[in-house]
Design a protein around this motif. Sequence first.
Motif, PDB file in Angstrom:
ATOM      1  N   VAL A 138      25.267  42.769  39.528  1.00 25.63           N
ATOM      2  CA  VAL A 138      25.245  44.147  40.032  1.00 25.63           C
ATOM      3  C   VAL A 138      26.608  44.514  40.638  1.00 25.63           C
ATOM      4  O   VAL A 138      27.143  45.597  40.412  1.00 25.63           O
ATOM      5  CB  VAL A 138      24.122  44.328  41.076  1.00 25.63           C
ATOM      6  CG1 VAL A 138      24.230  45.689  41.740  1.00 25.63           C
ATOM      7  CG2 VAL A 138      22.775  44.163  40.422  1.00 25.63           C
ATOM      8  N   ALA A 139      27.169  43.558  41.382  1.00 29.07           N
ATOM      9  CA  ALA A 139      28.470  43.812  41.992  1.00 29.07           C
ATOM     10  C   ALA A 139      29.505  44.085  40.914  1.00 29.07           C
ATOM     11  O   ALA A 139      30.391  44.942  41.075  1.00 29.07           O
ATOM     12  CB  ALA A 139      28.886  42.616  42.841  1.00 29.07           C
ATOM     13  N   PHE A 140      29.384  43.396  39.786  1.00 28.87           N
ATOM     14  CA  PHE A 140      30.339  43.613  38.701  1.00 28.87           C
ATOM     15  C   PHE A 140      30.194  45.025  38.140  1.00 28.87           C
ATOM     16  O   PHE A 140      31.187  45.706  37.872  1.00 28.87           O
ATOM     17  CB  PHE A 140      30.128  42.572  37.590  1.00 28.87           C
ATOM     18  CG  PHE A 140      31.160  42.660  36.510  1.00 28.87           C
ATOM     19  CD1 PHE A 140      32.458  42.205  36.737  1.00 28.87           C
ATOM     20  CD2 PHE A 140      30.860  43.244  35.285  1.00 28.87           C
ATOM     21  CE1 PHE A 140      33.414  42.309  35.759  1.00 28.87           C
ATOM     22  CE2 PHE A 140      31.823  43.354  34.308  1.00 28.87           C
ATOM     23  CZ  PHE A 140      33.099  42.878  34.534  1.00 28.87           C
ATOM     24  N   VAL A 150      41.163  39.563  39.458  1.00 29.76           N
ATOM     25  CA  VAL A 150      41.671  39.486  40.829  1.00 29.76           C
ATOM     26  C   VAL A 150      41.061  40.619  41.652  1.00 29.76           C
ATOM     27  O   VAL A 150      40.590  40.432  42.778  1.00 29.76           O
ATOM     28  CB  VAL A 150      43.215  39.580  40.850  1.00 29.76           C
ATOM     29  CG1 VAL A 150      43.713  39.536  42.292  1.00 29.76           C
ATOM     30  CG2 VAL A 150      43.820  38.454  40.024  1.00 29.76           C
ATOM     31  N   GLN A 151      41.047  41.789  41.013  1.00 30.68           N
ATOM     32  CA  GLN A 151      40.447  42.928  41.708  1.00 30.68           C
ATOM     33  C   GLN A 151      38.976  42.677  42.018  1.00 30.68           C
ATOM     34  O   GLN A 151      38.476  43.010  43.092  1.00 30.68           O
ATOM     35  CB  GLN A 151      40.567  44.189  40.837  1.00 30.68           C
ATOM     36  CG  GLN A 151      41.997  44.684  40.699  1.00 30.68           C
ATOM     37  CD  GLN A 151      42.031  46.002  39.959  1.00 30.68           C
ATOM     38  OE1 GLN A 151      41.219  46.873  40.211  1.00 30.68           O
ATOM     39  NE2 GLN A 151      42.978  46.140  39.036  1.00 30.68           N
ATOM     40  N   PHE A 178      37.136  42.603  45.484  1.00 35.99           N
ATOM     41  CA  PHE A 178      35.991  43.480  45.688  1.00 35.99           C
ATOM     42  C   PHE A 178      34.824  42.687  46.286  1.00 35.99           C
ATOM     43  O   PHE A 178      34.186  43.103  47.259  1.00 35.99           O
ATOM     44  CB  PHE A 178      35.577  44.100  44.349  1.00 35.99           C
ATOM     45  CG  PHE A 178      34.341  44.956  44.417  1.00 35.99           C
ATOM     46  CD1 PHE A 178      34.411  46.268  44.868  1.00 35.99           C
ATOM     47  CD2 PHE A 178      33.110  44.450  44.038  1.00 35.99           C
ATOM     48  CE1 PHE A 178      33.281  47.050  44.936  1.00 35.99           C
ATOM     49  CE2 PHE A 178      31.964  45.227  44.104  1.00 35.99           C
ATOM     50  CZ  PHE A 178      32.062  46.537  44.563  1.00 35.99           C
ATOM     51  N   LEU A 179      34.583  41.479  45.703  1.00 35.68           N
ATOM     52  CA  LEU A 179      33.476  40.648  46.170  1.00 35.68           C
ATOM     53  C   LEU A 179      33.678  40.225  47.614  1.00 35.68           C
ATOM     54  O   LEU A 179      32.785  40.343  48.450  1.00 35.68           O
ATOM     55  CB  LEU A 179      33.338  39.402  45.294  1.00 35.68           C
ATOM     56  CG  LEU A 179      32.630  39.576  43.946  1.00 35.68           C
ATOM     57  CD1 LEU A 179      32.565  38.244  43.229  1.00 35.68           C
ATOM     58  CD2 LEU A 179      31.245  40.151  44.142  1.00 35.68           C
ATOM     59  N   PHE A 233      33.667  48.417  51.704  1.00 38.09           N
ATOM     60  CA  PHE A 233      33.689  49.027  50.379  1.00 38.09           C
ATOM     61  C   PHE A 233      34.781  50.080  50.275  1.00 38.09           C
ATOM     62  O   PHE A 233      34.747  50.937  49.423  1.00 38.09           O
ATOM     63  CB  PHE A 233      32.329  49.651  50.068  1.00 38.09           C
ATOM     64  CG  PHE A 233      31.281  48.622  49.751  1.00 38.09           C
ATOM     65  CD1 PHE A 233      31.145  48.162  48.447  1.00 38.09           C
ATOM     66  CD2 PHE A 233      30.473  48.101  50.745  1.00 38.09           C
ATOM     67  CE1 PHE A 233      30.193  47.209  48.154  1.00 38.09           C
ATOM     68  CE2 PHE A 233      29.527  47.151  50.448  1.00 38.09           C
ATOM     69  CZ  PHE A 233      29.372  46.695  49.154  1.00 38.09           C
ATOM     70  N   GLY A 234      35.717  50.004  51.194  1.00 37.92           N
ATOM     71  CA  GLY A 234      36.810  50.952  51.129  1.00 37.92           C
ATOM     72  C   GLY A 234      36.506  52.232  51.887  1.00 37.92           C
ATOM     73  O   GLY A 234      35.598  52.294  52.711  1.00 37.92           O
TER      74      GLY A 234
END
Lengths: 328, 369
Positions: free
Chosen positions: A19-21, A62-63, A67-68, A76-77
């Motif tokens: 889901v995170a992906f 890498v991103q 993110f993870l 989450f920014g």
Amino acid sequence: MTAYAIRRLLQAIVVMLVVAFVAFSLFQYVGDPVQLMLGQFATPVDRIRLTHELGLDRPFYVQYYHFLVNAVHGQFGVSLRIGKPVSVLLAERLPATLELSLCAAIFALVVGIPAGVYTGLKPNSWLARTMLSLSLLGVSLPTFLIGILLILVFAVKLNWLPAFGRGTVVHLGGWTTGLLTKSGLVSLIMPTITLGLFQLTLIMRLVRSEMLEVLRTDYIKFARARGLTDRAINFGHALKNTLVPVITITGLQLGSIIAFSIITEQVFQWPGMGLLFIQAVSYVDIPVMAAYLCLIAVVFVTINLIVDLLYYVVDPRLRVDRPGGAGH
Amino acid sequence: MTDVRPVHPNPLPARGERGPSGGLRPPHPNPLPARGEREPRVSETGDGRPLLDVRHLRIEFPTRRGVLTAVDDVTFAIAPGEVLGVVGESGAGKSLTGAAIIGLLEPPGRIAGGEILLDGARIDHLPHDEMRRIRGRRIGAIFQDPLASLDPLYSIGSQLIETIRTHLPMSEAAARTRAVELLQEVGIPAAARRIDHYPHQFSGGMRQRVVIALALAANPRLIIADEPTTALDVSIQAQIITLLRRLCREYGTAVMLITHDMGVIAETADRVAVMYAGRIVEIGPVADVIRAPKHPYTIGLMGSIPSVTADRERLVQIDGSMPRLTAIPSGCPFHPRCNRVFDRCLNERPELFDAGTSRAACWLHAPLP
């Protein structure tokens, strides 16, 4: 038990990674945050600078890794629309949604299960027939319509209940609650009914059909032949045997109550996550959307985990790793 | 004298073992109905009263196309400690009769006539809760499928304790002790440990033993066993029947043994009632009915049992099949299939007439006018 729990937990983690992906991919494919943030008059140099600052020029794995790591820390920014950190936005909105969802779920269970048991035990009584007919309405009427009808009758015509909002809330640490004030509780009534009604009818119909099924089984017939009381048969044996499917559906429905409180929140202008999400969608506010997606996934996965563990508690046949196995 | 003999394939009792009129010795002196009476009455058994007395029982199913009569004018009695076998094809009304006795007829089926007496008191049409107190306490029941008779979510111990404490004023601990004893009685090895196991942890035969323990939990005086061995392996069937018979002898429990297996009846029962299309067509001491059946249907039934010892050329087959409830023939319901049918059978329904030691519902045995 432990092995079973660990197995389920590992599965849950895999689901969360996937889901995170998907949430992460939103950033790659939906809209262009750089353009959105800079507006249409930015120079190419500005674009490159911002792309680098945001880390968008690095390879995707890498991103994804960053993110993870951030996600695990709840980062989450920054919301593209409001300019505040997403975590702060969600934390503000989470209590409203959770309280509403919880009330709706309790309402659905507390009314739905007894109603289902009753209609299952006395399928031919007029009350059961009436409840079944009404439940058809509950299943087929769209949520927003029920909400609007309720507002029309109880807020506009009768002026008994507030038409929108959460009423007065009390701050307890980082949590805002509407459960402690009268206006907060009154404000909860209509959204709770609107959100819970569909689940209520679903649970009632499910419990009813499961009860009818179980009451036909040989072990219920044999329980009668053993002279057990109706109470022991109906609740101790029949209801307990309907629980496995009921827990499954209820668990999933609880997840969707939280996830799809969006519409109810919109109708009642409930200051929860759903409202935040709707606004984020119209603005392509990707960090908010991604965070919301992950949060809802966590909710579903957690509920599923609890459901799996409840199976284990309810049904001895799943406790395979118990010593003493097959007999004779 | 009737120890473990194979249930199949030869249900006939060894010849010469019993006199022509003696039959199997029932545990109680004379469970036979008194001769020549319309009402069968079990005399000379203890206080002279049958334990269970079913008179003119009629079970109906109202349907859209009229009322179906599934059991019609069924009359029989069971003495204390007696084993009555009830045989017949599927749909003959055996199980319905059993269900009616314990008050568990499935709606829309209903008792439309007759009466059922337990210890001389009527138990048909009792209020729901009074009937519930009788079930398990005074009449136990065993059903066909042991795999499905136990609630899968509770340990067998908790099901036993629940049953015991429903009927007997016992503490949890005392009930548990009794539950372990019951499990030992029915031959569950390591009962003290197994009591906490769940039904799925037992094999079919073991589960039927648990079911028997449950039926006996409150020590009822009558057990209705509806096809107790049909769902089991043949090798286990004999064990279960032997167990049931032994326990009932020890406790003095009477049994109504419903089955379509004449072998089981021959092994177990004192008397046998043969049912056809909702009626009893023949009833009598099991040895006599097996050796010298009176009703043409029973004769056909006995002829259709394969036998290793008897040098029969081929099995007898009864032509046709049992009528459906919607089309029960007039007169004797068996007449379309009977090879000895005559005028009277077509229109007049025979009642049970005395025929030697048995009674048969057949005009061939009608007393001469």
